[in-house]
Scaffold this motif. Structure first.
Motif: not given
Length: 960
Positions: A299-300, A302-304, A306-307, A341, A345
């Protein structure tokens, strides 16, 4: 002057307790593990703060923790020894070490899970006391180095999380201690990463007290316990002299797929069956993540992503997604929600097997089960689209690859390994990825979404890639597609392989039958040999090669042919992206002008001896014509003495982007056979002049000094000049003509792929073989390795200098002065298949020169690089046969036949070897197979008669 003396040319007069830390490229440390050295329980008196703290440690829990932590630290230390210095290893060796390292790492991951599970169950007072004893050892064991304590980072992280919500004071204190220890470990990690020299005295109040020690001392201590060879052997991998590529990482796709008695057809290459990243456009990157899904780190990541708006492919393990029972019923686990998830994404999920086993060692049913079970779990998670598969550790063979292809899966490998599975330092991981991409300029990057360090390294990588203008690629509709490609900036074509030049044009001149000058013996033969070499080895089309010999090589015809190549426009033969090669074999002369300057001439067939200015062609005239050529690169090779022209000296194009940079630069170069005051010999080996014979040797592959499959004009001169000087009284000269911008004329080597050694293979005579060896030794004695500095992004936030190997030799320049020239730097390592083919080709050349020891080494190297290289196995067998070792030769011939039974010559060679060894019955069987495969071979009739009538027919003589 007798014929044997005719010459081409006119006669003219620290201490272990220092604060030194390891370099950024620290590879070995894995931020996981436990203890290795067995120890007694802590002697510290318990603190009477609470009844639970006074409890005695559970002997059973202590024993379990000790064993599990011993295993972890042992594997951690083995990883350091295994990976120490791996960056300097040969590509095949490094790949093997990485494969074993991945297996070792996964063993460690399983052990850390077990250790954390034991800690999670130890919530009673006796269990907490045992954990406290373990922390005492982590914090205070005097025999450990700081780097040993780094092994506990993952365990301490989990321990802090597990007990942060404990209902007991002892549990909360354990969580607090683990957190404090992690803070110190972060400082230690930072110090190793940046080579700081801090004494860490300010951390004395914490549980772990950092020492002052050298990383090299630590590694030396570990190497006294472990060896890389021993570790590899434990994991069923043996590398003789650490040179061979292990079969565990090798996919063997034979160059031919056929059965005896049927025509051979070429099978698909590795690149055609699998994705590697080398196929991507320049400055394009596909990110991939293995071994997930992870409940936290995926999940971490995926956040990167996305950024940074970066797509990726996630290769999932089936066991992390759920389970599949014997009836094929799917039971999704918690990991399926994480995978969903990932899909939400916008990233595809793909198959990484179920158990992460070594699939090259599995039975095919097990391979299919591993892949199909994970496919079912991926489908249950909602995966759609063409399916991808990645073999764990990259370990696959042709059968395993065929099995997953039968399931409609496509294999995706990688060409840039972050080594985040072995390197605990995020900045080091980032530097490695950026450095490799700087070299290769494109790639599929391998990360793992199961490490905290990958989460920290990823933004460093993506920041720099964005800054350097890289594009990200995505997997869509069964293809790797670059995203956000600028519409108005099409990438420049990548010049490689057969596309180095648009076209190739040559003028070849050879004159023996002079009218007014002494006749020569070998100039026409030299010209014909060069013409044949250009057409058969280097792709010059016959209609583009003009050959003028003897009576046709008049001054007018030579100038007409040269001027024709300077014409521009739609009717011109030569265009901007072409190359022009001019070869002249004949007489040369030098004339001193009233000003004192020397001017050199090449002598046409109709030139007189009294008026060179009118009858001959002056070097300045050639210079003028070369500047007028529209071609990108031109190379003049003059097998005659030369003039003392004051010409420019152009350096080679260096760096990792040699081909691309060279494509932009104009190149005008010349090499001559001797100096202005020298005669050049016309009576060399093989019916050639010494110079042309050496030139032909060089073009056979000997001049490829950096092993990239390309011979530049500089490399050619670096081989030819010292070699000729060693065997004749002449000094070849080399340099760039005015107007050159530093570009290099390039010959691309074509492999002699199918040449199998047998009794029909030609060899040089003894004299020529001795001269070839003498020439090689002279060349090697003069070559000096030098460091070519090239820019490469090796660290986030900036570029640093990288060093690549080049070679330098001092030659005579075209102006008569000594000139040091350097070849282009060695490129990124070639694939094992290409490197093996080059080694085999080198062996063929050495066999031709009767240099059997060196030929044996070359064929052996080819087999280490490509274990199922049938051609090299046959050729190695023939070396044994030539040394009168028929039994040993037969073993290698049988090996070649096992690899590819359609090779007729291997059967013939086997029959000869067995016949010489006295094994007549087995020889007959080998000959039968040969006759079936090659019934029209010159020896087939004789052999057939003996095989069918051994008692009456004459027994054949084995080849020699």
């Amino acid at each position: 002057m007798g014929e044997k003396t005719i010459r081409r040319g006119a006669v003219r007069g620290a201490d272990s307790r220092t604060t030194t830390r390891p370099r950024v490229a620290l590879i070995g440390a894995i931020a996981v593990a436990g203890l290795l050295v067995s120890c007694k329980p802590s002697d510290h008196a318990p603190k009477p703060l609470a009844p639970v703290e006074a409890a005695s440690a559970s002997p059973a829990v202590s024993a379990t923790l000790l064993k599990q932590s011993d295993d972890l630290l042992g594997r951690y230390r083995q990883m350091i020894v295994l990976m120490d210095g791996e960056a300097a290893m040969k590509p095949a060796d490094r790949e093997a070490v990485h494969a074993v390292g991945l297996m070792l790492f996964h063993d460690m991951q399983e052990s850390i899970t077990a250790l954390a599970a034991t800690a999670g169950r130890s919530t009673d007072p006796a269990g907490l006391a045992a954990l406290s004893d373990l922390l005492d050892r982590i914090e205070g064991e005097p025999s450990w180095f700081d780097a040993d304590r780094l092994a506990f980072k993952e365990f301490l992280t989990q321990l802090a999380q597990q007990f942060s919500t404990s209902q007991s004071i002892a549990g909360l204190k354990l969580a607090k201690r683990a957190g404090e220890d992690l803070t110190v470990l972060a400082e230690i990690e930072q110090a190793y990463a940046q080579e700081l020299r801090d004494t860490f005295g300010r951390f004395a109040q914490r549980g772990i007290v950092p020492k002052r020690e050298k990383w090299t001392d630590y590694v030396a201590k570990l190497k006294a316990v472990y060896t890389r060879e021993g570790i590899l052997k434990d994991y069923a991998t043996v590398l003789p002299d650490l040179q061979a590529r292990p079969t565990i990482t090798e996919i063997t796709v034979p160059p031919e797929t056929s059965t005896p008695g049927t025509p051979a057809t070429r099978g698909p290459t590795k690149e055609e069956r699998e994705f590697f990243g080398r196929q991507l456009p320049p400055k394009t990157v596909l990110l991939t993540f293995d071994d997930g899904p992870h409940p936290r780190y995926t999940d971490e990541i995926l956040e990167i992503l996305k950024r940074y708006q970066a797509p990726a492919v996630f290769f999932e393990l089936g066991r992390n997604l759920g389970s599949v029972d014997a009836q094929g019923k799917v039971k999704p686990g918690p990991g399926t929600q994480v995978a969903q998830r990932v899909l939400a994404a916008g990233h595809p999920i793909a198959n990484h097997s179920f158990s992460h086993g070594v699939m090259s060692k599995f039975e095919l049913d097990k391979v299919r089960q591993e892949a199909s079970s994970t496919e079912a779990l991926l489908d249950a998670a909602g995966r759609s689209g063409q399916a991808l598969f990645r073999f764990p550790y990259g370990a696959r063979n042709d059968a395993a690859l065929g099995a997953i292809e039968a399931l409609k899966l496509r294999s995706m490998m990688w060409n840039v390994d972050s080594l985040d599975w072995s390197d605990p330092i995020p900045k080091s991981i980032a530097a490695r990825v950026l450095g490799e991409l700087g070299k290769q300029q494109r790639g599929i990057v391998l990360f793992h979404d199961i490490h905290a360090r990958t989460v920290e390294a990823l933004p460093l990588v993506l920041d720099q890639l964005k800054a350097e203008g890289y594009r990200f690629a995505a997997w869509k509709d069964g293809k790797i597609v670059p995203v956000d490609a600028p519409a108005d900036t099409a990438a420049a074509p990548e010049l490689a392989g057969a596309n180095l030049y648009r076209d190739s044009v040559a003028l070849v001149i050879g004159i023996d039958q002079y009218k007014s000058w002494p006749r020569l013996q070998h100039a026409v033969r030299d010209a014909r040999a060069i013409q044949e070499t250009l057409q058969t080895q280097f792709g010059f089309r016959p209609e583009n090669v003009t050959t003028l010999t003897d009576g046709d090589a008049t001054r007018a015809n030579i100038l007409r042919a040269l001027n024709a190549m300077t014409r521009k426009g739609p009717d011109g033969k030569v265009k901007r992206d072409d190359r022009v090669f001019v070869f002249f074999a004949g007489h040369g002369s030098t004339r001193k002008l009233p000003s004192g300057r020397d001017v050199g001439y090449i002598i046409p067939v109709d030139a007189g001896t009294d008026d060179l200015q009118t009858d001959a062609i002056a070097m300045p005239q050639l210079q003028e014509l070369s500047e007028a050529l529209p071609a990108k690169h031109a190379f003049f090779v003059i097998d005659a003495c030369y003039s003392g022209l004051g010409l420019t000296r152009g350096g080679p194009v260096g760096g990792n982007n040699f081909v691309r940079d060279n494509a932009r630069r104009m190149g005008r170069q010349m090499m001559t056979a001797g100096g202005a005051d020298q005669q050049v010999a016309d009576d060399g080996p093989g019916g050639h002049s010494v110079f042309t014979w050496t030139l032909l040797q060089a073009l056979s592959g000997k001049a490829d000094l950096n092993g990239d499959g390309l011979i530049t004009a500089t490399e050619l001169a670096a081989y030819v000049a010292p070699a000729v000087s060693a065997i004749a009284h002449q000094t070849p000269a080399f340099g760039s003509l005015p107007g050159s911008e530093g570009g290099e004329f390039i010959f691309e080597l074509a492999s002699t792929q199918e040449q199998a050694l047998s009794g029909d293979s030609n060899q040089l005579d003894a004299k020529a073989s001795a001269l070839a060896k003498q020439a090689d030794e002279a060349r090697n004695a003069q070559l000096q390795p030098v460091a070519a500095t090239v820019a490469s992004a090796s660290a986030p936030g900036g570029a640093t200098a990288a060093s690549a190997t080049s070679v330098q030799v001092t030659l005579k320049g075209l102006d008569g002065s000594d000139t040091a020239i350097a070849t282009s730097a060695a490129p990124a390592p070639a694939s094992a298949r290409v490197a093996a083919q080059r080694a085999n080709d080198r062996g063929l050349q050495l066999y031709k020169e009767r240099r059997y020891d060196e030929a044996e080494a070359a064929f052996t190297e080819a087999l280490k690089l490509q274990p199922r290289f049938a051609l090299a196995a046959n050729n190695l067998g023939f070396i044994y046969y030539k040394r009168d070792k028929p039994t040993e030769a037969a073993r290698w011939y049988r090996k070649a036949i096992e690899m590819d039974g359609s090779r007729a010559l291997a059967h013939l060679n086997l029959g000869d070897a067995l016949l010489r060894a006295g094994e007549d019955a087995q020889a007959q069987a080998a000959y039968r197979a040969f006759i079936e495969l090659s019934p029209k071979h010159p020896r087939a009739a004789e052999l057939k008669a003996w095989v069918e009538h051994p008692d009456s027919a004459r027994k054949p003589e084995p080849s020699r």
